[in-house]
Design a protein around this motif. Structure first.
Motif, PDB file in Angstrom:
ATOM      1  N   VAL A 149      50.429  60.401 -40.712  1.00  0.00           N
ATOM      2  CA  VAL A 149      51.293  60.492 -41.892  1.00  0.00           C
ATOM      3  C   VAL A 149      51.606  59.081 -42.380  1.00  0.00           C
ATOM      4  CG1 VAL A 149      52.341  62.676 -41.158  1.00  0.00           C
ATOM      5  CG2 VAL A 149      53.394  60.506 -40.450  1.00  0.00           C
ATOM      6  N   ARG A 150      52.301  59.002 -43.497  1.00  0.00           N
ATOM      7  CA  ARG A 150      52.777  57.703 -43.993  1.00  0.00           C
ATOM      8  C   ARG A 150      54.281  57.805 -44.175  1.00  0.00           C
ATOM      9  NH1 ARG A 150      50.505  53.204 -45.940  1.00  0.00           N
ATOM     10  NH2 ARG A 150      51.576  51.945 -47.521  1.00  0.00           N
ATOM     11  N   VAL A 151      55.018  56.804 -43.686  1.00  0.00           N
ATOM     12  CA  VAL A 151      56.475  56.828 -43.766  1.00  0.00           C
ATOM     13  C   VAL A 151      56.978  55.598 -44.512  1.00  0.00           C
ATOM     14  CG1 VAL A 151      56.780  58.202 -41.671  1.00  0.00           C
ATOM     15  CG2 VAL A 151      56.735  55.700 -41.509  1.00  0.00           C
ATOM     16  N   SER A 152      58.133  55.767 -45.144  1.00  0.00           N
ATOM     17  CA  SER A 152      58.786  54.676 -45.861  1.00  0.00           C
ATOM     18  C   SER A 152      60.284  54.763 -45.590  1.00  0.00           C
ATOM     19  CB  SER A 152      58.502  54.778 -47.353  1.00  0.00           C
ATOM     20  OG  SER A 152      59.024  53.656 -48.052  1.00  0.00           O
ATOM     21  N   ILE A 153      61.014  53.757 -46.016  1.00  0.00           N
ATOM     22  CA  ILE A 153      62.462  53.689 -45.805  1.00  0.00           C
ATOM     23  C   ILE A 153      63.149  53.641 -47.157  1.00  0.00           C
ATOM     24  CG2 ILE A 153      64.372  52.418 -44.753  1.00  0.00           C
ATOM     25  CD1 ILE A 153      62.324  51.163 -42.834  1.00  0.00           C
ATOM     26  N   ASP A 154      64.172  54.462 -47.340  1.00  0.00           N
ATOM     27  CA  ASP A 154      64.955  54.429 -48.573  1.00  0.00           C
ATOM     28  C   ASP A 154      65.625  53.061 -48.726  1.00  0.00           C
ATOM     29  OD1 ASP A 154      64.348  57.053 -49.258  1.00  0.00           O
ATOM     30  OD2 ASP A 154      66.025  57.854 -48.100  1.00  0.00           O
ATOM     31  N   PRO A 155      65.797  52.584 -49.962  1.00  0.00           N
ATOM     32  CA  PRO A 155      66.366  51.245 -50.182  1.00  0.00           C
ATOM     33  C   PRO A 155      67.889  51.226 -50.041  1.00  0.00           C
ATOM     34  CG  PRO A 155      65.856  52.261 -52.272  1.00  0.00           C
ATOM     35  CD  PRO A 155      65.353  53.206 -51.223  1.00  0.00           C
ATOM     36  N   VAL A 156      68.371  51.580 -48.867  1.00  0.00           N
ATOM     37  CA  VAL A 156      69.818  51.578 -48.594  1.00  0.00           C
ATOM     38  C   VAL A 156      70.154  50.361 -47.735  1.00  0.00           C
ATOM     39  CG1 VAL A 156      69.985  54.090 -48.758  1.00  0.00           C
ATOM     40  CG2 VAL A 156      69.507  53.030 -46.548  1.00  0.00           C
TER      41      VAL A 156
END
Length: 368
Positions: free
Chosen positions: A353-360
Motif C-alpha cells: 500500500v501507500r501511506v501518507s500523513i495529514d498536515p497536522v
C-alpha cells in the motif's frame, strides 16, 4: 448553582435523596511542593497541583511513577517529607486521615464479609455516632445512587465484583466527604464492567459536584472521565491539561508516547517544520534543526494513491475494531507505522500500500 468555572452536572439534583440534596459544591485542593523520600530514595520531586471545586482530576502514569504515593499523601495515609496539602486554603498536612473528611475507594473492595450491604454502607456513619435509623436511611440513599438499593439485604459474597465495588463507592459517598479519592478502583474488574462502572462513577461525581482525584495507569479511563489529567513520570507531573490538550498538544515525548497511540517516524527538521516522505509537517514546538523523530497518531496516517506524497509500505497486520480498522505496516524504509482507516478499506497481510500523513502539527524530538 453551576457557573462558568464549575463543572456542569449530568442530571439535576432532587430532594428525594438527601445525599444529593445536601451535597456541597466541592472543595479546593492544593498540593504544594510535595516531596517524598523513602530512606535515600526520592519518589516525589516537589509536586504542585491545584484542583478546583468539583473538578475530576486523574493522576495517570506507569507503575512506579509516584501517583499512588501522591494520593496516599493527599489522603493522609503517608506523610510527605516536604510540602503542604490544603483543603479550601487550610493546611491539612498533619491532620489525621479520619479528620480530613475524605471518601476513598481502593482497588480491593474491602467490604466486611459478615455485614449485609446496607450495614457495610452505613459503617462510616455509625462510627461517627449517627443513629441507626438515620444511618440506615442515608445508606439506603447512597445505595440507590449507585443502583444497588434492591440489594441492601445481601452479603458481599452474594454480589458480583462490579456490585461489590459499587458498594465500596456508596460507602465512600455516604458520609458526604469533601473530597473523593479513587485508587485504581476498576483494575480488578472485567472490561465490560469496567466501562460501565467508570461511566457510572463520572455520572455520580457530576451529580454530587464532589472534588475527585482518580489514580489510574489506564489512559482510556483517564481520557473518558476526567476534567483534567496530570501525567506523571518518575515522581514529577510531566503535563496537566484537559484530555484534548494532552492528546492533541503533548508537551513532551514522554506524554506523547504515554497518552494515546503514536508511531515514531524519522524526519528532518529546520526548527519549525519536519520533512518526511516528501511532506512538510508543522511542529507543535520548535526543536534544533537536523535529524528528529516525530510522533504520529494513527488517525492522521492514511492510505493514498501514488499521486500523493507518501511512502510505499507492506501490511503486517490489520485488526477489525467495529467502526474502523487499525493496521500496522512496514515502510520501504523499514519503519513500523500504525494507521486507522474505514472498514471499507479492506487490506490484508502482505498487501503493498501507500501511506501518507495529514498536515497536522506534530511533536518532535532530536534523534538519538
Amino acid at each position: 448553582m453551576t457557573t462558568a468555572d464549575s463543572p456542569a452536572r449530568a442530571l439535576p439534583r432532587t430532594s428525594e435523596n438527601l445525599l444529593l440534596h445536601e451535597t456541597g459544591e466541592g472543595t479546593t485542593v492544593q498540593l504544594a511542593g510535595i516531596v517524598k523520600e523513602f530512606g535515600a530514595t526520592r519518589v516525589l520531586h516537589g509536586v504542585d497541583l491545584d484542583i478546583a471545586p468539583g473538578e475530576f482530576v486523574s493522576l495517570l502514569g506507569p507503575s512506579g511513577c509516584g501517583k499512588t504515593t501522591l494520593l496516599r499523601i493527599l489522603a493522609g495515609l503517608e506523610d510527605s517529607t516536604d510540602g503542604t496539602v490544603s483543603f479550601d486554603g487550610k493546611d491539612v498536612s498533619r491532620v489525621p486521615t479520619n479528620k480530613r473528611d475524605i471518601g476513598m475507594v481502593f482497588q480491593s473492595y474491602s467490604l466486611f464479609p459478615h455485614l449485609r450491604v446496607l450495614d457495610n454502607t452505613a459503617f462510616g456513619l455509625r462510627r461517627r455516632g449517627i443513629g441507626a435509623r438515620e444511618a440506615a436511611k442515608r445508606a439506603q440513599d447512597a445505595l440507590e445512587l449507585v443502583g444497588l438499593g434492591h440489594l441492601a439485604d445481601r452479603f458481599p459474597h452474594q454480589l458480583s465484583g462490579g456490585q461489590q465495588q459499587r458498594v465500596a463507592l456508596a460507602r465512600a459517598l455516604v458520609t458526604e466527604p469533601r473530597v473523593l479519592l479513587l485508587d485504581e478502583p476498576l483494575s480488578a474488574l472485567d472490561a465490560k464492567v469496567r466501562v460501565q462502572l467508570r461511566d457510572e462513577i463520572r455520572r455520580i461525581q457530576l451529580r454530587l459536584g464532589i472534588t475527585t482525584v482518580f489514580v489510574t495507569h489506564d489512559q482510556e479511563e483517564a481520557l473518558a472521565v476526567s476534567d483534567r489529567i496530570a501525567v506523571m513520570s518518575a515522581g514529577r507531573i510531566e503535563q496537566i491539561g484537559t484530555p484534548g490538550e494532552l492528546y492533541e498538544r503533548p508537551s513532551s515525548p514522554e506524554v506523547a508516547a504515554f497518552v494515546g497511540l503514536s508511531s515514531v517516524v524519522p524526519a528532518v527538521s529546520d526548527g519549525a517544520v519536519a520533512r518526511v516522505w516528501g511532506l512538510e509537517l508543522p511542529l507543535l514546538r520548535p526543536v534544533d534543526a537536523g535529524a528528529v523523530e516525530i510522533f504520529v497518531r494513527p488517525e492522521n496516517v492514511r492510505l493514498v494513491t501514488t499521486a500523493v506524497p507518501g511512502i510505499d509500505a507492506t501490511v503486517q497486520e490489520s485488526t477489525f475494531l467495529g467502526s474502523f480498522r487499525r493496521t500496522l505496516v512496514r515502510t520501504s524504509d523499514g519503519e513500523m507505522i500504525t494507521l486507522q482507516h474505514p472498514v471499507g478499506e479492506a487490506i490484508t497481510y502482505d498487501d503493498v500500500v501507500r501511506v501518507s500523513i495529514d498536515p497536522v502539527p506534530v511533536l518532535a524530538r532530536v534523534a538519538s
